[in-house]
Design an enzyme around this catalytic site. Structure first.
Site, PDB file in Angstrom:
ATOM      1  N   ASN A  21      -7.402 -23.874  -3.000  1.00  0.00           N
ATOM      2  CA  ASN A  21      -6.024 -23.979  -3.473  1.00  0.00           C
ATOM      3  C   ASN A  21      -5.544 -25.399  -3.230  1.00  0.00           C
ATOM      4  O   ASN A  21      -6.060 -26.111  -2.375  1.00  0.00           O
ATOM      5  CB  ASN A  21      -5.128 -23.046  -2.656  1.00  0.00           C
ATOM      6  CG  ASN A  21      -5.414 -21.598  -2.917  1.00  0.00           C
ATOM      7  OD1 ASN A  21      -5.019 -21.058  -3.926  1.00  0.00           O
ATOM      8  ND2 ASN A  21      -6.142 -20.964  -1.997  1.00  0.00           N
ATOM      9  N   CYS A  38     -11.999 -18.282  -4.734  1.00  0.00           N
ATOM     10  CA  CYS A  38     -11.841 -16.918  -5.220  1.00  0.00           C
ATOM     11  C   CYS A  38     -13.199 -16.244  -5.146  1.00  0.00           C
ATOM     12  O   CYS A  38     -14.172 -16.745  -5.709  1.00  0.00           O
ATOM     13  CB  CYS A  38     -11.326 -16.905  -6.660  1.00  0.00           C
ATOM     14  SG  CYS A  38     -11.226 -15.227  -7.322  1.00  0.00           S
ATOM     15  N   ASP A  45      -5.131 -16.023   0.983  1.00  0.00           N
ATOM     16  CA  ASP A  45      -5.955 -16.604  -0.080  1.00  0.00           C
ATOM     17  C   ASP A  45      -6.976 -17.587   0.489  1.00  0.00           C
ATOM     18  O   ASP A  45      -8.076 -17.739  -0.032  1.00  0.00           O
ATOM     19  CB  ASP A  45      -5.040 -17.328  -1.084  1.00  0.00           C
ATOM     20  CG  ASP A  45      -5.722 -17.601  -2.407  1.00  0.00           C
ATOM     21  OD1 ASP A  45      -6.903 -17.237  -2.556  1.00  0.00           O
ATOM     22  OD2 ASP A  45      -5.090 -18.200  -3.295  1.00  0.00           O
TER      23      ASP A  45
HETATM   24 MG    MG Z   1      -5.553 -19.178  -5.003  1.00  0.00          MG
END
Ligand code: MG
Length: 302
Positions: A249, A240, A16
């Site tokens: 994050n 994202c 991520d």
């Molecule tokens: Mg994330």
């Protein structure tokens, strides 16, 4: 006020985090980074995504990364799977755990997967079936649980129903993703109440982004709500690609310091985590999350 005595941290930075960095990190650096993370005490490290390089060129080396990391038998190394081709590739290198995506937002689904929610759910069911036949564990993600960049507010009931379906389809855990970081403590509480009506709390994970600096507060609410699985990313890496403006994050270092302060056990070493964070941020010219010295961290055991 009661908190869980143990929290499982799910480290998502190699996937991520790095998929959202403009710079493509060399494969050997990723491998070294994951190997360092494996020494921190983390029990779950999401290593990559078996997605087409056309979609996410940053993770084109997924096979090499998975094959060459030093795997500790006590650690799970899940990978993201978006389609059958990805799953077939993952099976050839012995992947043992996968994660699949879903979302209640039609527009986010279109942008993220080029499928409607119903089309994506159909493929997700097929992927879970194949995974289960191959004895893989499957984790379910739900994106945009507290708001969508295209549709705005998302109904907690829709999220709860989707979480319920993912469990019924065969997931062992569902991670609720605040993909753009718009959640507040009040919204988080309402959402968790709705999801807990449908699935047992021990199967719910939370995945917050820090866009408005709400992540730790939301985590505090989640802990009070009985959640004991938290997704996080070293150095706050991430965002994202299909949610413009989404910031990183929540940083694993911040979450760990916070949990240590609540005397909640994670089994993870803050010093080692910070070292891994410094290693990777050195390659992407981004500031390491924590600039304090390791000596000071040792002194200030919160
Ligand atoms: Mg994330």
């Amino acid at each position: 006020m009661s908190f869980p005595s143990y929290v499982k941290l799910v480290e998502v930075s190699p996937r991520d985090g790095l998929q959202n960095e403009a710079k493509i990190i060399p494969t050997d650096v990723k491998i070294e980074f994951i190997n360092q993370l494996s020494t921190t005490g983390l029990k779950v490290i999401e290593v990559t995504s078996f997605v087409s390089p056309k979609w996410i060129p940053q993770l084109a080396d997924h096979k090499d990364v998975y094959q060459h990391i030093s795997k500790n038998v006590a650690i799970e190394y899940p990978v993201i799977i978006m389609n059958k081709q990805g799953l077939e590739n993952a099976l050839t290198v012995g992947v043992k755990e996968i994660a699949v995506f879903s979302t209640p937002s039609e527009q986010f689904s279109k942008k993220n997967t080029n499928r409607s929610v119903a089309e994506n759910n159909k493929i997700t069911v097929e992927l879970i079936d194949i995974a289960k036949k191959n004895n893989l564990k499957v984790r379910g993600y739900i994106s945009c649980v507290l708001g969508c960049p295209y549709e705005g507010d998302i109904s907690p009931e829709k999220v709860a129903n989707l979480a319920d379906m993912l469990m019924q389809w065969g997931c062992y855990e569902v991670s609720l993703g605040d993909t753009i970081g718009v959640g507040t403590p009040k919204k988080t509480n309402t959402l968790l109440d709705a999801v807990k009506e449908k699935i047992p709390v021990q199967h719910i994970a939370v995945h917050f982004h820090d866009t408005f600096g709400q992540a730790l507060t939301n985590i505090y609410v989640a802990l009070q709500s009985g959640i004991h699985i938290i997704d996080c990313s070293v150095a706050g890496l991430g965002g994202c690609p299909y949610a413009k403006g989404a910031s990183g994050n929540v940083a694993t270092e911040d979450v760990l310091y916070f949990l240590n302060g609540l005397n909640i056990n994670t089994g993870v070493s803050l010093e080692k985590l910070i070292q891994a964070g410094r290693f990777i941020t050195g390659y992407i010219h981004r500031e390491s999350r924590s600039k304090v010295s390791l000596a000071m961290i040792k002194k200030c055991k919160n």
